[in-house]
Write a protein that holds these residues in place. Structure first.
Motif, PDB file in Angstrom:
ATOM      1  N   HIS A  92      13.848 -15.139  -0.854  1.00 60.82           N
ATOM      2  CA  HIS A  92      12.579 -15.819  -1.128  1.00 60.82           C
ATOM      3  C   HIS A  92      11.912 -16.047   0.216  1.00 60.82           C
ATOM      4  CE1 HIS A  92      10.424 -19.381  -3.280  1.00 60.82           C
ATOM      5  NE2 HIS A  92       9.733 -18.263  -3.368  1.00 60.82           N
ATOM      6  N   ALA A  93      11.038 -15.127   0.597  1.00 66.61           N
ATOM      7  CA  ALA A  93      10.545 -15.119   1.969  1.00 66.61           C
ATOM      8  C   ALA A  93       9.204 -14.414   2.055  1.00 66.61           C
ATOM      9  CB  ALA A  93      11.555 -14.412   2.884  1.00 66.61           C
ATOM     10  N   ALA A  94       8.454 -14.771   3.081  1.00 66.59           N
ATOM     11  CA  ALA A  94       7.281 -14.006   3.491  1.00 66.59           C
ATOM     12  C   ALA A  94       7.722 -12.993   4.531  1.00 66.59           C
ATOM     13  CB  ALA A  94       6.211 -14.932   4.074  1.00 66.59           C
ATOM     14  N   GLY A  95       7.063 -11.835   4.543  1.00 64.25           N
ATOM     15  CA  GLY A  95       7.440 -10.807   5.495  1.00 64.25           C
ATOM     16  C   GLY A  95       6.239 -10.177   6.165  1.00 64.25           C
ATOM     17  N   VAL A  96       6.341  -9.967   7.476  1.00 62.29           N
ATOM     18  CA  VAL A  96       5.323  -9.235   8.229  1.00 62.29           C
ATOM     19  C   VAL A  96       6.026  -8.227   9.121  1.00 62.29           C
ATOM     20  CG1 VAL A  96       3.598 -11.086   8.189  1.00 62.29           C
ATOM     21  CG2 VAL A  96       5.256 -10.975  10.074  1.00 62.29           C
ATOM     22  N   ALA A  97       5.312  -7.132   9.456  1.00 60.40           N
ATOM     23  CA  ALA A  97       5.905  -6.039  10.225  1.00 60.40           C
ATOM     24  C   ALA A  97       5.063  -5.731  11.453  1.00 60.40           C
ATOM     25  CB  ALA A  97       6.030  -4.790   9.352  1.00 60.40           C
ATOM     26  N   ASP A  98       5.739  -5.392  12.565  1.00 60.94           N
ATOM     27  CA  ASP A  98       4.999  -4.940  13.738  1.00 60.94           C
ATOM     28  C   ASP A  98       4.750  -3.437  13.632  1.00 60.94           C
ATOM     29  OD1 ASP A  98       7.373  -3.669  14.454  1.00 60.94           O
ATOM     30  OD2 ASP A  98       7.773  -4.947  16.193  1.00 60.94           O
ATOM     31  N   ASP A  99       4.115  -2.859  14.633  1.00 59.35           N
ATOM     32  CA  ASP A  99       3.738  -1.450  14.559  1.00 59.35           C
ATOM     33  C   ASP A  99       4.943  -0.514  14.541  1.00 59.35           C
ATOM     34  OD1 ASP A  99       1.084  -2.163  14.509  1.00 59.35           O
ATOM     35  OD2 ASP A  99       0.770  -1.880  16.663  1.00 59.35           O
ATOM     36  N   ALA A 100       6.084  -0.988  15.032  1.00 58.71           N
ATOM     37  CA  ALA A 100       7.293  -0.171  15.035  1.00 58.71           C
ATOM     38  C   ALA A 100       8.054  -0.270  13.711  1.00 58.71           C
ATOM     39  CB  ALA A 100       8.206  -0.595  16.185  1.00 58.71           C
ATOM     40  N   GLY A 101       7.574  -1.114  12.785  1.00 59.69           N
ATOM     41  CA  GLY A 101       8.222  -1.260  11.487  1.00 59.69           C
ATOM     42  C   GLY A 101       9.253  -2.371  11.424  1.00 59.69           C
ATOM     43  N   LYS A 102       9.409  -3.144  12.500  1.00 61.30           N
ATOM     44  CA  LYS A 102      10.344  -4.276  12.466  1.00 61.30           C
ATOM     45  C   LYS A 102       9.749  -5.405  11.639  1.00 61.30           C
ATOM     46  CE  LYS A 102      12.421  -5.615  16.162  1.00 61.30           C
ATOM     47  NZ  LYS A 102      12.702  -6.062  17.553  1.00 61.30           N
ATOM     48  N   ARG A 119      -0.472 -15.120   5.197  1.00 60.66           N
ATOM     49  CA  ARG A 119      -1.923 -14.953   5.329  1.00 60.66           C
ATOM     50  C   ARG A 119      -2.357 -15.077   6.793  1.00 60.66           C
ATOM     51  NH1 ARG A 119      -6.380 -18.459   1.837  1.00 60.66           N
ATOM     52  NH2 ARG A 119      -8.253 -17.421   2.668  1.00 60.66           N
ATOM     53  N   THR A 120      -1.717 -15.966   7.537  1.00 56.39           N
ATOM     54  CA  THR A 120      -2.078 -16.179   8.947  1.00 56.39           C
ATOM     55  C   THR A 120      -1.567 -15.043   9.833  1.00 56.39           C
ATOM     56  OG1 THR A 120      -2.035 -18.575   8.616  1.00 56.39           O
ATOM     57  CG2 THR A 120      -1.893 -17.780  10.884  1.00 56.39           C
ATOM     58  N   LEU A 121      -0.288 -14.697   9.670  1.00 60.00           N
ATOM     59  CA  LEU A 121       0.303 -13.667  10.521  1.00 60.00           C
ATOM     60  C   LEU A 121      -0.151 -12.264  10.111  1.00 60.00           C
ATOM     61  CD1 LEU A 121       3.980 -14.985  10.780  1.00 60.00           C
ATOM     62  CD2 LEU A 121       1.995 -15.593  12.162  1.00 60.00           C
ATOM     63  N   GLY A 122      -0.529 -12.113   8.825  1.00 60.67           N
ATOM     64  CA  GLY A 122      -0.910 -10.806   8.315  1.00 60.67           C
ATOM     65  C   GLY A 122      -2.216 -10.272   8.851  1.00 60.67           C
ATOM     66  N   THR A 123      -2.973 -11.065   9.583  1.00 57.13           N
ATOM     67  CA  THR A 123      -4.186 -10.542  10.224  1.00 57.13           C
ATOM     68  C   THR A 123      -3.855  -9.772  11.493  1.00 57.13           C
ATOM     69  OG1 THR A 123      -4.487 -12.628  11.426  1.00 57.13           O
ATOM     70  CG2 THR A 123      -5.606 -12.407   9.293  1.00 57.13           C
ATOM     71  N   ASP A 124      -2.673 -10.034  12.079  1.00 58.73           N
ATOM     72  CA  ASP A 124      -2.240  -9.341  13.294  1.00 58.73           C
ATOM     73  C   ASP A 124      -1.060  -8.407  13.057  1.00 58.73           C
ATOM     74  OD1 ASP A 124      -3.681 -11.843  14.227  1.00 58.73           O
ATOM     75  OD2 ASP A 124      -3.299 -10.918  16.164  1.00 58.73           O
ATOM     76  N   TYR A 125      -0.333  -8.632  11.989  1.00 54.05           N
ATOM     77  CA  TYR A 125       0.852  -7.832  11.671  1.00 54.05           C
ATOM     78  C   TYR A 125       0.744  -7.332  10.232  1.00 54.05           C
ATOM     79  CZ  TYR A 125       2.734  -9.872  15.942  1.00 54.05           C
ATOM     80  OH  TYR A 125       2.913 -10.250  17.243  1.00 54.05           O
ATOM     81  N   GLY A 126       1.448  -6.248   9.953  1.00 56.57           N
ATOM     82  CA  GLY A 126       1.390  -5.682   8.613  1.00 56.57           C
ATOM     83  C   GLY A 126       1.937  -6.634   7.571  1.00 56.57           C
ATOM     84  N   LEU A 166      -8.344 -10.418   1.759  1.00 67.28           N
ATOM     85  CA  LEU A 166      -8.188 -11.518   2.711  1.00 67.28           C
ATOM     86  C   LEU A 166      -8.140 -11.007   4.155  1.00 67.28           C
ATOM     87  CD1 LEU A 166      -5.530 -13.557   0.713  1.00 67.28           C
ATOM     88  CD2 LEU A 166      -7.899 -14.249   1.160  1.00 67.28           C
ATOM     89  N   GLY A 167      -8.365  -9.713   4.327  1.00 68.67           N
ATOM     90  CA  GLY A 167      -8.389  -9.149   5.674  1.00 68.67           C
ATOM     91  C   GLY A 167      -7.022  -8.919   6.277  1.00 68.67           C
ATOM     92  N   LEU A 168      -5.971  -8.817   5.445  1.00 67.49           N
ATOM     93  CA  LEU A 168      -4.628  -8.604   5.968  1.00 67.49           C
ATOM     94  C   LEU A 168      -4.397  -7.124   6.264  1.00 67.49           C
ATOM     95  CD1 LEU A 168      -2.520 -11.040   3.768  1.00 67.49           C
ATOM     96  CD2 LEU A 168      -3.984 -11.495   5.742  1.00 67.49           C
ATOM     97  N   ARG A 169      -3.528  -6.869   7.214  1.00 67.91           N
ATOM     98  CA  ARG A 169      -3.313  -5.507   7.693  1.00 67.91           C
ATOM     99  C   ARG A 169      -2.460  -4.694   6.732  1.00 67.91           C
ATOM    100  NH1 ARG A 169      -1.434  -4.930  13.807  1.00 67.91           N
ATOM    101  NH2 ARG A 169      -1.216  -2.811  12.955  1.00 67.91           N
ATOM    102  N   GLU A 170      -2.663  -3.372   6.793  1.00 72.67           N
ATOM    103  CA  GLU A 170      -1.813  -2.428   6.070  1.00 72.67           C
ATOM    104  C   GLU A 170      -0.436  -2.383   6.723  1.00 72.67           C
ATOM    105  OE1 GLU A 170      -2.295  -0.596   3.431  1.00 72.67           O
ATOM    106  OE2 GLU A 170      -4.409  -1.033   3.035  1.00 72.67           O
ATOM    107  N   LEU A 171       0.496  -1.734   6.033  1.00 75.02           N
ATOM    108  CA  LEU A 171       1.810  -1.524   6.616  1.00 75.02           C
ATOM    109  C   LEU A 171       1.735  -0.459   7.701  1.00 75.02           C
ATOM    110  CD1 LEU A 171       3.999  -1.485   3.377  1.00 75.02           C
ATOM    111  CD2 LEU A 171       3.859  -3.308   5.080  1.00 75.02           C
TER     112      LEU A 171
END
Length: 370
Positions: A92-102, A119-126, A166-171
């Motif tokens: 049960h978690a939120a997940g965001v990814a950097d450009d390398a897929g981590k 929602r906050t981190l997803g504007t800079d990370y996938g 909401l302006g969130l980034r793609e994977l």
């Protein structure tokens, strides 16, 4: 597949949502309110063609649409989780990814700010998910880009909005791989800079297990988490007041912290001892899994409860489970801790075994006296 059906990429498979028009006729405008929030979870580019779950959903009238759209998100998630029980580690978690897929998985119960974090981190990370992070045995992460639930003032139900709305980034184009497990500790009156702390494995397991879906259906569930930790680094906890404070911490959270060494400590069949102090036999009961690390032991019992032993407890549990006799257990305890200052060693160990029995981890059988 009917034109009014739509499919969702969910945790590496597909959930087909089939709308039932028995009570209300098809209406294109209302139909779009169901389909459009899921536009970023289209399965064509990310999931296999295999449908892992189907969900039949009653098409509501105009008045019931908002509530029905919100409830659909919950039931689609449950369908995806049910379809993957025993196959994936689902947190049960939120997940965001950097450009390398981590991928960072921010773990916590409902109401602790995971959607706001995503929602906050997803504007800079996938944006990976705001609900469930699915992790394969090899550490691969299966995305679930579901709609985000946004509170609207004066509304009974949260509005369901697609990540792109909401302006969130793609994977990223890279394959998704677990990069860190983070326990969320949002404190509304927290003062000062956010804090990052490294958790011991057993302490972290106690926090994570309640936030894992169908964990007991997995083979060696605690050991599975420990193996993931070996790969992605020690579990961390972030304490903060506002999600914006976490954004600058992501690079630090992505960096690997060396985890503790651990070992499985499942009791062997037939293990048990006779205590000459209480004149009782103590026999370990079956448990789902148990690991020892950093001077603590985490045990997942058959009721899906986590027990964390510390102090002398891990030594007694480990040696008891190996089938040593009572005198050998006493020697092992004395070797690691010395003699207790206020009572005899055998009385201290007997007391620990009694505490195990009270917790349901061992069976206490009084020995009849002649």
């Amino acid at each position: 597949m009917q034109a009014s059906d739509f499919t969702v990429d969910a945790l590496g498979g597909v959930v087909r949502i089939r709308l039932d028009f028995s009570d209300n006729e098809f209406d294109g405008h209302r139909f779009s309110k169901f389909r459009d929030p899921w536009c970023d979870a289209a399965p064509e580019s990310r999931a296999s063609d295999t449908v892992v779950a189907e969900l039949l959903w009653r098409f509501p009238d105009a008045e019931g649409t908002t509530g029905s759209v919100a409830e659909l998100s919950t039931y689609a998630t449950l369908a995806a989780i049910e379809a993957n029980r025993g196959r994936l580690l689902m947190l049960h978690a939120a997940g965001v990814a950097d450009d390398a897929g981590k991928v960072l998985a921010f773990i916590g119960p409902s109401g602790k700010g995971k959607t706001t974090l995503a929602r906050t981190l997803g504007t800079d990370y996938g944006y990976v998910t705001d609900e469930t992070v699915g992790i394969g045995p090899d550490g691969s992460v299966h995305p679930y880009r579901k709609p985000l639930s946004v509170i609207r003032s004066g509304e009974d139900y949260k509005e369901q909005l697609a990540p792109s709305a909401l302006g969130l980034r793609e994977l990223p184009d890279a394959a998704l791989q677990l990069g860190g497990l983070i326990v969320v500790a949002r404190v509304e009156d927290f003062v000062g800079s956010p804090e990052v702390a490294t958790l011991g494995l057993c302490e972290a397991l106690a926090a994570i297990v309640p936030e894992a879906s169908y964990l007991a259906d997995m083979d060696q569930p605690l050991q599975t988490i420990a193996r993931h930790v070996d790969q992605c680094g020690a579990i961390q906890q972030v304490t903060y007041r506002d999600a914006t404070q976490v954004l600058s911490l992501v690079p630090e959270l992505m960096s690997r912290t060396e985890p503790e060494e651990w070992q499985a400590v499942l009791p062997t069949e037939g293990a048990g001892v006779l205590s000459t102090v209480s004149q009782s036999s103590f026999m370990p009961v079956p448990v789902i899994d148990a690991v020892e690390a950093g001077g603590q032991t985490a045990i997942l019992d058959t009721n899906r409860m986590v027990h964390v032993l510390d102090g002398v407890g891990p030594v007694v549990w480990r040696t008891l489970g190996r089938g040593l006799d009572y005198e050998s257990i006493l020697r092992e305890v004395e070797l690691e801790f010395g003699a207790p200052p206020e009572q005899s060693l055998d009385a201290a160990v007997d007391g620990i075994l009694g505490a195990f029995a009270d917790a349901g981890l061992v069976l206490r059988i009084p020995v009849p006296q002649p």
